[in-house]
Write an enzyme that holds these catalytic residues in place. Structure first.
Site, PDB file in Angstrom:
ATOM      1  N   GLY A  73       2.455  32.666   7.461  1.00  0.00           N
ATOM      2  CA  GLY A  73       3.425  31.817   6.938  1.00  0.00           C
ATOM      3  C   GLY A  73       4.615  32.161   7.417  1.00  0.00           C
ATOM      4  CG  ASP A 102      -0.464  31.644  13.565  1.00  0.00           C
ATOM      5  OD1 ASP A 102      -1.483  32.018  14.108  1.00  0.00           O
ATOM      6  OD2 ASP A 102       0.434  32.148  13.767  1.00  0.00           O
ATOM      7  CG  ASN A 103       1.673  30.456  17.250  1.00  0.00           C
ATOM      8  OD1 ASN A 103       2.569  30.408  16.022  1.00  0.00           O
ATOM      9  ND2 ASN A 103       1.568  31.447  17.683  1.00  0.00           N
ATOM     10  CG  ASP A 154      14.051  42.461  11.081  1.00  0.00           C
ATOM     11  OD1 ASP A 154      13.517  41.162  11.296  1.00  0.00           O
ATOM     12  OD2 ASP A 154      14.388  43.063  11.697  1.00  0.00           O
ATOM     13  N   GLY A 155      12.816  39.544   9.034  1.00  0.00           N
ATOM     14  CA  GLY A 155      13.182  38.088   8.711  1.00  0.00           C
ATOM     15  C   GLY A 155      14.087  37.746  10.005  1.00  0.00           C
ATOM     16  CG  ASP A 187       5.834  28.538  16.069  1.00  0.00           C
ATOM     17  OD1 ASP A 187       6.846  27.992  15.442  1.00  0.00           O
ATOM     18  OD2 ASP A 187       4.627  28.643  15.264  1.00  0.00           O
ATOM     19  CE  LYS A 220      11.063  32.021  15.914  1.00  0.00           C
ATOM     20  NZ  LYS A 220      10.390  31.613  17.112  1.00  0.00           N
TER      21      LYS A 220
END
Length: 586
Positions: A169, A339-340, A204-205, A349, A192
């Protein structure tokens, strides 16, 4: 000999493809030979892509002068089930496609470090002056929401380095909404580096300046090379400290946080379907498929009982084309996980990517890829692997007969790829007219000589475009360093004679016409890692001049530009470039 070279053609680089690019209608260089139009191009662009046009021909009166009237919509996306649990804390999520998640504002003074005027004006209908406003700074960094925005994080899974990784995700990205512009195009806006989401796992996002500069520059560079890609509208940097162990060796350093505002016509990927199939959420899988088909594959009728099979066939075909286009510019993605991989077959990505310098089919840009799974020469096979996993995800909505047909379709992937390979290299070498028996040999043997001599991939083809027929006959490669390297190969003279005979048999116009055609398909500038690194080092000291310079130059990669030549962007790479490393840490 021909059989051996045909095998080499596939084994060394498989197949390549090319979509001709219409370069911008202006020139910043002093080489007037590069400043004429595209009318001499040998072939028309693929119908799937729109030729690139000048970004300077927009009337200011059609552009919004502020964000007051700019609005995004989330209505279509919110038709999907949304995670019932609120908040951005990490958790396992079920029975939904998105989770609501609010961006976490960057701390400290913020700065707009770079913007793409092409996107701001041509896609978002905003005057570029809007990017200097406080509203834009806050909206593009995540501290303020655009009108109509309901920020979401997308749930997906994926196969990473060949193994099912479960729930992944958007771990540091936030979907802001869809924007429909005056051209009738719909684009999805995403931040992003904008903070934690339920899918952040141990992260940590955040994203740092280093990785954000690379994504911003490469997204735009790939677009102007004619490769389908997501886009990057802006780069916002902060003083927020972010800890990163760049090479996973225990050497943790403090870097600075940054956010990229990026766009795509869809962010759905193979992993979007995989997570639903793997979790047994078949009704939701079918709903997502129907949405993707309706919005992005409009030629497929939702009433067609074969719609999912036709969808799969299209994705197989377009993925083969994308892999070939990557190879055509020497681009290695670095992390080709499912996922990419976009369902729309666009490049998404950007992480530890790299543009190959010396020709080497085993080039691996990502130091985290210990086994070389995603080496540049392995990308076509990885595309096949990912399409196999897509078929597994689609199987619950396909009949047994359709599954058999899908396997037949998948077997055609290699043929499509090989065909596109041959097309691109015929264009790159200006092998006009009907197929000749020596064409495959010319292509394969050139690549083998480049590998043996470690000749530069980009500049070998570019200098073949720029050299005159007289220089080729005399083998006079003064100031053409890449061709000079190649000329030391034992078989170069024989290859050159065969190439010149082939050109003479199918000559279309003058030698200048040949040069013109070839310069329109062989770029002079690509985003080499050393160029990006040079810009990053300055950016980390709050000097964004080289980011701006590279963005400007890479917007016209087929045109010789004085500022690029002065910067050495077409010269032999500096020795320190060989020591550069990039990793998944970002």
């Amino acid at each position: 000999m021909w059989r051996a070279c045909s095998a080499l053609l596939f084994a060394v680089t498989a197949a390549w493809s090319f979509t001709p690019v219409y370069v911008l209608e202006f020139c910043h260089g002093t080489d007037s030979a590069d400043c004429h139009d595209n009318t001499a191009a040998n072939s028309q662009p693929s119908s799937r892509f729109t030729p690139i046009k000048s970004r300077w021909n927009m009337s200011d009166s059609n552009l919004l002068q502020s964000l007051d009237r700019f609005r995004v919509s989330c209505g279509k996306i919110l038709a999907f089930p949304v995670d019932e649990v609120d908040g951005s804390f990490v958790r396992t999520v079920k029975n939904c496609v998105f989770s609501k998640s609010t961006p976490t504002p960057l701390r400290g003074p913020l700065r707009v470090a770079a913007v793409s005027k092409d996107i701001i004006e041509e896609i978002l209908d905003l005057h570029v002056a809007v990017t200097q406003s406080e509203d834009f700074l806050h909206c593009a960094s995540g501290s303020r929401l655009l009108p109509g925005s309901v920020p979401l994080a997308h749930r997906y899974g994926g196969h990473q380095f060949g193994y099912w990784a479960g729930q992944l995700g958007d771990g540091r990205a936030h979907f802001l909404g869809q924007y429909s512009n005056r051209k009738g195009e719909t684009w999805e806006l995403q931040l992003k580096g904008s903070g934690k989401t339920p899918y952040s796992r141990s992260g940590d996002g955040r994203a740092v300046i280093r990785s954000s500069v690379r994504e911003f520059l490469c997204s735009e560079a790939m677009h102007f090379l004619g490769v389908p890609t997501s886009r990057a509208a802006s780069l916002i940097v902060s003083e927020e400290p972010v800890l990163r162990d760049q090479f996973y060796n225990g050497n943790v350093k403090t870097e600075r946080g940054a956010v990229v505002l990026r766009l795509a016509q869809s962010w759905f990927r193979i992993g979007s379907l995989e997570i639903l199939a793997e979790s047994g959420e078949i009704d939701l899988l079918r709903k997502l498929l129907n949405f993707v088909i309706k919005e992005h594959f409009s030629f497929i009728s939702l009433d067609d009982t074969e719609k999912y099979l036709v969808f799969y066939s299209t994705v197989v075909n377009e993925t083969a084309h994308l892999m070939a286009q990557w190879m055509s510019v020497g681009f290695a993605h670095g992390v080709c996980n499912t996922d990419n991989f976009s369902l729309l077959s666009i490049t998404i990505d950007y992480g530890p990517f790299g543009f190959m310098e010396s020709y080497n089919p085993n080039f691996v840009p990502n130091t985290s890829d210990d086994e070389g799974r995603y080496r540049i020469g392995g990308q076509p096979n990885v595309g096949l692997f990912n399409l196999e996993k897509l078929l597994v995800a689609l199987s619950p909505v396909l009949t047994l007969e359709q599954q058999k047909q899908a396997k037949v379709i998948l077997k055609g992937y290699v043929n499509v790829y090989q065909m596109r390979f041959h097309q691109i290299f015929k264009a790159k070498l200006d092998l006009l007219g009907e197929e000749e028996v020596t064409d495959g040999y010319l292509i394969a043997s050139l690549l083998k000589m480049m590998e043996d001599t470690q000749s530069d991939f980009t500049m070998t083809f570019r200098q073949l475009s720029e050299v005159s027929a007289q220089q080729l006959h005399s083998m006079n490669f003064t100031q053409m360093w890449a061709l000079d390297d190649l000329s030391y190969h034992t078989h170069f003279s024989d290859w050159l004679n065969m190439y010149l005979r082939r050109l003479s048999r199918r000559q279309n116009g003058s030698d200048l016409d040949r040069q013109h055609r070839m310069k329109h398909v062989n770029p002079r500038y690509v985003l080499r890692n050393w160029m990006a690194e040079s810009a990053i080092r300055k950016a980390e000291m709050n000097d964004f001049s080289e980011v701006e310079l590279l963005h400007h130059i890479l917007s016209s990669p087929f045109v010789t530009q004085e500022t690029a030549e002065e910067a050495g962007y077409a010269a032999r790479p500096p020795l320190w470039a060989e020591r550069l490393k990039v990793s998944c840490s970002s």
